[in-house]
Design a protein around this motif. Structure first.
Motif, PDB file in Angstrom:
ATOM      1  N   ASN A 135     -16.457  -7.283   7.035  1.00  0.00           N
ATOM      2  CA  ASN A 135     -15.713  -6.075   6.690  1.00  0.00           C
ATOM      3  C   ASN A 135     -14.661  -6.402   5.642  1.00  0.00           C
ATOM      4  N   GLU A 136     -14.743  -5.726   4.518  1.00  0.00           N
ATOM      5  CA  GLU A 136     -13.768  -5.946   3.449  1.00  0.00           C
ATOM      6  C   GLU A 136     -12.473  -5.228   3.831  1.00  0.00           C
ATOM      7  N   ARG A 137     -11.439  -6.001   4.116  1.00  0.00           N
ATOM      8  CA  ARG A 137     -10.122  -5.439   4.409  1.00  0.00           C
ATOM      9  C   ARG A 137      -9.276  -5.595   3.155  1.00  0.00           C
ATOM     10  N   THR A 138      -8.844  -4.476   2.598  1.00  0.00           N
ATOM     11  CA  THR A 138      -8.205  -4.545   1.270  1.00  0.00           C
ATOM     12  C   THR A 138      -6.697  -4.779   1.339  1.00  0.00           C
ATOM     13  N   GLU A 139      -6.120  -4.752   2.561  1.00  0.00           N
ATOM     14  CA  GLU A 139      -4.671  -4.950   2.687  1.00  0.00           C
ATOM     15  C   GLU A 139      -4.385  -5.861   3.878  1.00  0.00           C
ATOM     16  N   VAL A 140      -4.496  -7.178   3.668  1.00  0.00           N
ATOM     17  CA  VAL A 140      -4.250  -8.161   4.728  1.00  0.00           C
ATOM     18  C   VAL A 140      -2.971  -8.915   4.386  1.00  0.00           C
ATOM     19  N   TYR A 141      -2.140  -9.196   5.395  1.00  0.00           N
ATOM     20  CA  TYR A 141      -0.846  -9.810   5.088  1.00  0.00           C
ATOM     21  C   TYR A 141      -0.279 -10.517   6.322  1.00  0.00           C
ATOM     22  N   PHE A 142       0.692 -11.404   6.072  1.00  0.00           N
ATOM     23  CA  PHE A 142       1.489 -11.998   7.145  1.00  0.00           C
ATOM     24  C   PHE A 142       2.558 -10.984   7.574  1.00  0.00           C
ATOM     25  N   LYS A 143       2.759 -10.877   8.880  1.00  0.00           N
ATOM     26  CA  LYS A 143       3.899 -10.114   9.378  1.00  0.00           C
ATOM     27  C   LYS A 143       5.094 -11.072   9.468  1.00  0.00           C
ATOM     28  N   GLU A 144       6.268 -10.540   9.736  1.00  0.00           N
ATOM     29  CA  GLU A 144       7.480 -11.371   9.746  1.00  0.00           C
ATOM     30  C   GLU A 144       7.421 -12.480  10.784  1.00  0.00           C
ATOM     31  N   ASP A 145       6.674 -12.251  11.879  1.00  0.00           N
ATOM     32  CA  ASP A 145       6.603 -13.264  12.937  1.00  0.00           C
ATOM     33  C   ASP A 145       5.498 -14.302  12.702  1.00  0.00           C
ATOM     34  N   GLY A 146       4.856 -14.235  11.510  1.00  0.00           N
ATOM     35  CA  GLY A 146       3.816 -15.218  11.187  1.00  0.00           C
ATOM     36  C   GLY A 146       2.426 -14.825  11.651  1.00  0.00           C
ATOM     37  N   SER A 147       2.311 -13.696  12.336  1.00  0.00           N
ATOM     38  CA  SER A 147       0.985 -13.219  12.734  1.00  0.00           C
ATOM     39  C   SER A 147       0.338 -12.504  11.543  1.00  0.00           C
ATOM     40  N   VAL A 148      -0.956 -12.223  11.680  1.00  0.00           N
ATOM     41  CA  VAL A 148      -1.723 -11.636  10.574  1.00  0.00           C
ATOM     42  C   VAL A 148      -2.149 -10.222  10.958  1.00  0.00           C
ATOM     43  N   ALA A 149      -2.082  -9.313   9.997  1.00  0.00           N
ATOM     44  CA  ALA A 149      -2.518  -7.937  10.246  1.00  0.00           C
ATOM     45  C   ALA A 149      -3.177  -7.374   8.998  1.00  0.00           C
ATOM     46  N   TYR A 150      -3.893  -6.286   9.196  1.00  0.00           N
ATOM     47  CA  TYR A 150      -4.399  -5.549   8.032  1.00  0.00           C
ATOM     48  C   TYR A 150      -4.127  -4.066   8.254  1.00  0.00           C
ATOM     49  N   LYS A 151      -4.071  -3.336   7.135  1.00  0.00           N
ATOM     50  CA  LYS A 151      -3.861  -1.893   7.176  1.00  0.00           C
ATOM     51  C   LYS A 151      -5.058  -1.212   6.542  1.00  0.00           C
ATOM     52  N   ASP A 152      -5.452  -0.077   7.106  1.00  0.00           N
ATOM     53  CA  ASP A 152      -6.390   0.796   6.405  1.00  0.00           C
ATOM     54  C   ASP A 152      -5.901   2.231   6.584  1.00  0.00           C
ATOM     55  N   ALA A 153      -6.728   3.205   6.250  1.00  0.00           N
ATOM     56  CA  ALA A 153      -6.295   4.610   6.284  1.00  0.00           C
ATOM     57  C   ALA A 153      -5.890   5.054   7.685  1.00  0.00           C
ATOM     58  N   THR A 154      -6.351   4.342   8.714  1.00  0.00           N
ATOM     59  CA  THR A 154      -6.085   4.795  10.092  1.00  0.00           C
ATOM     60  C   THR A 154      -4.920   4.065  10.758  1.00  0.00           C
ATOM     61  N   GLY A 155      -4.372   3.039  10.109  1.00  0.00           N
ATOM     62  CA  GLY A 155      -3.231   2.358  10.723  1.00  0.00           C
ATOM     63  C   GLY A 155      -3.213   0.862  10.480  1.00  0.00           C
ATOM     64  N   GLU A 156      -2.376   0.151  11.258  1.00  0.00           N
ATOM     65  CA  GLU A 156      -2.232  -1.304  11.147  1.00  0.00           C
ATOM     66  C   GLU A 156      -2.899  -1.971  12.348  1.00  0.00           C
ATOM     67  N   TYR A 157      -3.630  -3.070  12.077  1.00  0.00           N
ATOM     68  CA  TYR A 157      -4.363  -3.767  13.134  1.00  0.00           C
ATOM     69  C   TYR A 157      -4.117  -5.271  13.060  1.00  0.00           C
ATOM     70  N   ALA A 158      -3.952  -5.907  14.214  1.00  0.00           N
ATOM     71  CA  ALA A 158      -3.739  -7.359  14.269  1.00  0.00           C
ATOM     72  C   ALA A 158      -5.063  -8.092  14.079  1.00  0.00           C
ATOM     73  N   LEU A 159      -5.000  -9.292  13.499  1.00  0.00           N
ATOM     74  CA  LEU A 159      -6.158 -10.193  13.398  1.00  0.00           C
ATOM     75  C   LEU A 159      -5.738 -11.549  13.948  1.00  0.00           C
ATOM     76  N   PRO A 160      -6.559 -12.179  14.805  1.00  0.00           N
ATOM     77  CA  PRO A 160      -6.231 -13.529  15.268  1.00  0.00           C
ATOM     78  C   PRO A 160      -6.081 -14.475  14.072  1.00  0.00           C
ATOM     79  N   ASN A 161      -5.130 -15.412  14.161  1.00  0.00           N
ATOM     80  CA  ASN A 161      -4.862 -16.317  13.035  1.00  0.00           C
ATOM     81  C   ASN A 161      -6.045 -17.216  12.692  1.00  0.00           C
ATOM     82  N   ASP A 162      -6.982 -17.419  13.667  1.00  0.00           N
ATOM     83  CA  ASP A 162      -8.133 -18.291  13.374  1.00  0.00           C
ATOM     84  C   ASP A 162      -9.393 -17.501  13.005  1.00  0.00           C
TER      85      ASP A 162
END
Length: 300
Positions: free
Chosen positions: A179-206
Motif C-alpha cells: 500500500n502506497e502511503r503518501t504521508e508517513v512520518y515520525f511522531k514526537e515520541d519516535g513512533s511511526v504513523a501515516y495519514k490519509d483522507a480518513t485520518g492518522e494511523y500508527a505503523l509498527p516501527n519494524d
C-alpha cells in the motif's frame, strides 16, 4: 548472464529544488548514484542503465562515463510523455511523467536480462545489492520477483513526511499486498504513523517497506504494459496520477501472475527528499568512508 541495474533518474526533484541526482555528497563530490553503482559492480552487476529525461543525457554522460568506462557497461533510456508508443492516440497535458512503473516500461526495448530497479537519489547499502544480485542470478523467474524490504523506522526523514510502500508479508516471506502511503512520518515520541483522507494511523516501527528496490525479469514489460494503458484511460483527467511500481506489483500478486519475495535487509536507508536532508546524508557517507566501507576517492 550478469544482471542489470536500472536507475530511475528522470524525476524533476521538485521537493528538493535542484537536480539532486547529480548533486555531490561524498568527500570528493561523489553522488548518491556513485555509491549505488559501486556497490552494484562489487555485487556482480554487469550493466548500468539510466532512465532519464532526454535533455539530461549530456549531463549524465559527462558525469558518469569517465569514471565508469572499463568498469561496467552503461546505457541510457528516455522516459517521455509520448503515449503513441503504447498505442494510445492522445496527448495528455502533464507537469511530470507518468511514474515509476511507466519509467520501467521505457526500458522494454533495451533490457533483455534479469534486472533490478532503484531510485537515483537513495542510498541502499551493499547488503541489499549483494542479496538482490544473488536473487537475480539464482532464483528469479517470470512468476517470481522480489523487492528489498527495509525496516520503516530506518527509512524516514526528520524534516517532513515521505511516501512509503508499506508491505504486508506472509509466512513464506512473500508480499501479500503493498500500500502506497503518501504521508508517513515520525511522531514526537519516535513512533511511526501515516495519514490519509480518513485520518492518522500508527505503523509498527519494524514494518517492512519498499524503498523502490525491485528485482524482475524482462517479462515484467509485457505484464505491465496493458496495465499502463488502462491506467491512462482511467486517469487522463487527473494530471497528478502516477503509475507506481507498487500498483503494478499489487495487481500481479492479486491476479496470481507473479509472487514477490520480500528480501529483508538490516541496512539503514537514507536519501534526500528535502534540502535539510543533505548534511545528514553527507555525514552518513563520511562515517561509511571513515569506517572503511568505501574508499575516500571512490573511483581511484
Amino acid at each position: 548472464m550478469k544482471p542489470t541495474l536500472l536507475i530511475l533518474a528522470a524525476g524533476m526533484a521538485s521537493r528538493y529544488g535542484s537536480m539532486k541526482q547529480v548533486d555531490g555528497f561524498g568527500p570528493n563530490g561523489e553522488t548518491i548514484i556513485d555509491y549505488s553503482i559501486y556497490d552494484a559492480i562489487k555485487a556482480g552487476f554487469g550493466k548500468v542503465t539510466f532512465i532519464i529525461r532526454e535533455e539530461f543525457v549530456d549531463s549524465f554522460k559527462a558525469i558518469f562515463e569517465p569514471k565508469l568506462a572499463g568498469r561496467v557497461e552503461t546505457d541510457y533510456v528516455f522516459q517521455s510523455y509520448d503515449l503513441k508508443q503504447f498505442g494510445i492516440d492522445k496527448e495528455i497535458e502533464r507537469a511530470k511523467p507518468w511514474g515509476t512503473a511507466h519509467a520501467v516500461l521505457a526500458a522494454r526495448n533495451q533490457v533483455n536480462e534479469p534486472f533490478c530497479v532503484i531510485n537515483a537519489d537513495d542510498y541502499y547499502g551493499y547488503d541489499a545489492f549483494e542479496k538482490m544480485a544473488k536473487f537475480l542470478t539464482t532464483e528469479v523467474k517470470d512468476d517470481l520477483y522480489s523487492l528489498i524490504g527495509y525496516q520503516i523506522d530506518r527509512t524516514l526523514s526528520d524534516y517532513g513526511s515521505v511516501s512509503r510502500g508499506v508491505c504486508k508479508v506472509d509466512d513464506n516471506g512473500n508480499m501479500v499486498e503493498i500500500n502506497e502511503r503518501t504521508e508517513v512520518y515520525f511522531k514526537e515520541d519516535g513512533s511511526v504513523a501515516y495519514k490519509d483522507a480518513t485520518g492518522e494511523y500508527a505503523l509498527p516501527n519494524d514494518t517492512r517497506v519498499s524503498m523502490n528496490f525491485w528485482g524482475f525479469t524482462p517479462a515484467i514489460f509485457k505484464q505491465s504494459e496493458q496495465m499502463f494503458v488502462d491506467f491512462v484511460a482511467a486517469n487522463e483527467n487527473n494530471p497528478k496520477a502516477e503509475f507506481f511500481i507498487p500498483l503494478a506489483a499489487d495487481k500481479l500478486i492479486k491476479d496470481g501472475t507473479a509472487a514477490f519475495k520480500v528480501i529483508p535487509t538490516g541496512s539503514k536507508w537514507f536519501g534526500v527528499t528535502y534540502k535539510e536532508d543533505k548534511p545528514i546524508v553527507q555525514k552518513s557517507i563520511s562515517e561509511l568512508v571513515a569506517n572503511g566501507v568505501y574508499p575516500e576517492k571512490l573511483w581511484d
